[in-house]
Every structure is written in structure tokens, then in C-alpha cells.
Design an enzyme around this catalytic site. Sequence first.
Site, PDB file in Angstrom:
ATOM      1  N   LYS A 113     -29.631  -1.940   1.882  1.00 11.70           N
ATOM      2  CA  LYS A 113     -30.644  -1.213   2.659  1.00 11.70           C
ATOM      3  C   LYS A 113     -32.011  -1.353   2.007  1.00 11.70           C
ATOM      4  O   LYS A 113     -32.129  -1.578   0.789  1.00 11.70           O
ATOM      5  CB  LYS A 113     -30.265   0.266   2.816  1.00 11.70           C
ATOM      6  CG  LYS A 113     -30.217   1.092   1.523  1.00 11.70           C
ATOM      7  CD  LYS A 113     -31.549   1.683   1.101  1.00 11.70           C
ATOM      8  CE  LYS A 113     -31.483   2.414  -0.225  1.00 11.70           C
ATOM      9  NZ  LYS A 113     -32.811   2.731  -0.788  1.00 11.70           N
ATOM     10  N   ASP A 132     -27.595   8.111   0.022  1.00  9.74           N
ATOM     11  CA  ASP A 132     -27.759   6.887   0.822  1.00  9.74           C
ATOM     12  C   ASP A 132     -26.525   6.531   1.653  1.00  9.74           C
ATOM     13  O   ASP A 132     -26.605   5.671   2.536  1.00  9.74           O
ATOM     14  CB  ASP A 132     -28.095   5.693  -0.087  1.00  9.74           C
ATOM     15  CG  ASP A 132     -29.572   5.647  -0.477  1.00  9.74           C
ATOM     16  OD1 ASP A 132     -30.397   6.187   0.282  1.00  9.74           O
ATOM     17  OD2 ASP A 132     -29.886   5.068  -1.531  1.00  9.74           O
ATOM     18  N   GLY A 141     -26.476  -0.571  -2.916  1.00 13.26           N
ATOM     19  CA  GLY A 141     -25.250  -1.372  -2.989  1.00 13.26           C
ATOM     20  C   GLY A 141     -23.993  -0.532  -3.134  1.00 13.26           C
ATOM     21  O   GLY A 141     -23.032  -0.697  -2.385  1.00 13.26           O
TER      22      GLY A 141
END
Length: 285
Positions: free
Chosen positions: A10, A137, A102
Amino acid sequence: MEILERAYAKLNISLDTPFAHADGEQEWDMLMVAIDLADTVTIRTTTAHTNIIVDSTSGLLPLNEKNLAYQAAELMRQRAGVADGVEIHIDKHIPVAAGMGGGSSDAAAVLRGLNKIWQLGLTEAQLAEIGLKIDADVPFCVYSRPARVTGRGEVVDPLTQKFPPLWLVVSKLAVSVSTPKILKMIDYDSLVHGDMGGLMAAVEAGDFKTAFHNMFNVLEPVTASKYPEIIKLKEKMLKFGAEAVQMSGTGPTVFAITDKASRAKRIYNAVRGFVPETYMVRLVN
């Protein structure tokens, strides 16, 4: 049973933290996108044992309960009410400790995969809610498409407007940034907030030139005060023709945006000599 999931990295087109909650957790307001730099996560369930086993092609990841994919499997087992063993293999391509989500993306891949294997029928919103227990996230990474993300990271509103075809050059400097340490350095009295409303209005109108001109990351000056090479990298990317350049997340990754493959190649070639972890990627719409 075995399933294979793509775990996309992202980037933050914008990142603001309007305030901190009483418990110290940040309130977020971000425009996030997924890019086609991705890990491949293979998830296998078995009744032969009851362990959660994680292995990876990267020697930099913890393979125990500190691993976010491990935590995702644990939470999904509790949700499903099963004691099956879960084996997770992470073929790692997203740089580690890069501000590109990640680990969160690997965890989101496990949530999606186990939801399918155990036929739990959970919606993306429900998976995002579980994901928030792991990391801020993870909810976005469950969706992995352009979205405005607010709250503590759990409110994900995918955009109706599609991004145009774009090239991005993503460079991860050879420094490891600790997100908790950067977040502790935030001084809310001196944060310079961007125009999130104007940026979102431009995106919704399809005026991406204005949107990219208004990109911002309020944490960039915080991280760059510790790692000035972030600013040098930005300047180099702009010099070689990037339309817009910004740090993603808490850094140290910096990305350049352009709509021309030839220009992206020029930036890529100019940067790769001194930042080996540099990638030419596309947006995932």
C-alpha cells in the site's frame, strides 16, 4: 485445504492524523492505494496438527506469534471455533519495514484466505474489524483498492472514481524506520495539516492533476528530521520528471507518480543506482 492469496503493498496518497485519542492511539484520515508489488501468501489448513506454522522466503520476518499473518490465523481460528492447524508460506517481495504495509497485507491475505477455506461468509467490513486488532493498516489491506481510511484505520470507504492508468516508481531507502518511534515523535501543536477535503474533491471530480498537486503526508517532516536522505531522494525524483513525489506511511519509502512509462523508466534508472530497492509499479484499481 490450500488457497493462494496476493498481498498487495500500500501507499499513502495522503496521510493526516487530526488528533490522538485519550489512549494515545492516532485518529487517521488517509487516501490509500494498493500497488501491484505483492507478496504471495499460501494458506493451508490441516487436521494433522493444531499448530500455526509460518515460513517465508525472507530472513527478516519473525516466524512466531510476532508475525502479523500468524496473529491473523489465530484470530480467524477463534472466530471459526476450530482447532485446525494452519500453515502459512509467505513468498516475500514487499520490502520489510518500509511503510508499505507488507506485514499488514500478509495478515489481510490470511484473513481473506481462511474466510474462504472455512466458508465463514464474513464481509470485507467484518474482516477489517478483525484486522484492526492486528494493526491499523490491516483493514485497508483487506480491501486493497483505492479508499479513504479514517478512524483508527477501521473505517474504509472504497472510492467510486477510478484512478487513471499511472506509473509509480517506489524506492525504499536502506534505513529501517520504527513506526511506534515515529508516532511517539508527533507534536500535534506543530503538525502542518494538508487540505484533505480539497484533495478528495479533486479525486472525486477525476481531476488527478490537482489531486497529486495537493498530496501530503504530515509524518514526512517528522521522519525526514531523522532521515534527511528522504528529502534528497524526493528532489532527485522531481528533477527526473516526476509529477508528484511523497513519502509513504511513516517511511522511509518514497514514491514518484507519472502517467508516462518512459518518464517512470527515466526516474527508475536515475534512482536505482543509489537506492537498490527501487521498483516500477502500477496501481491496483
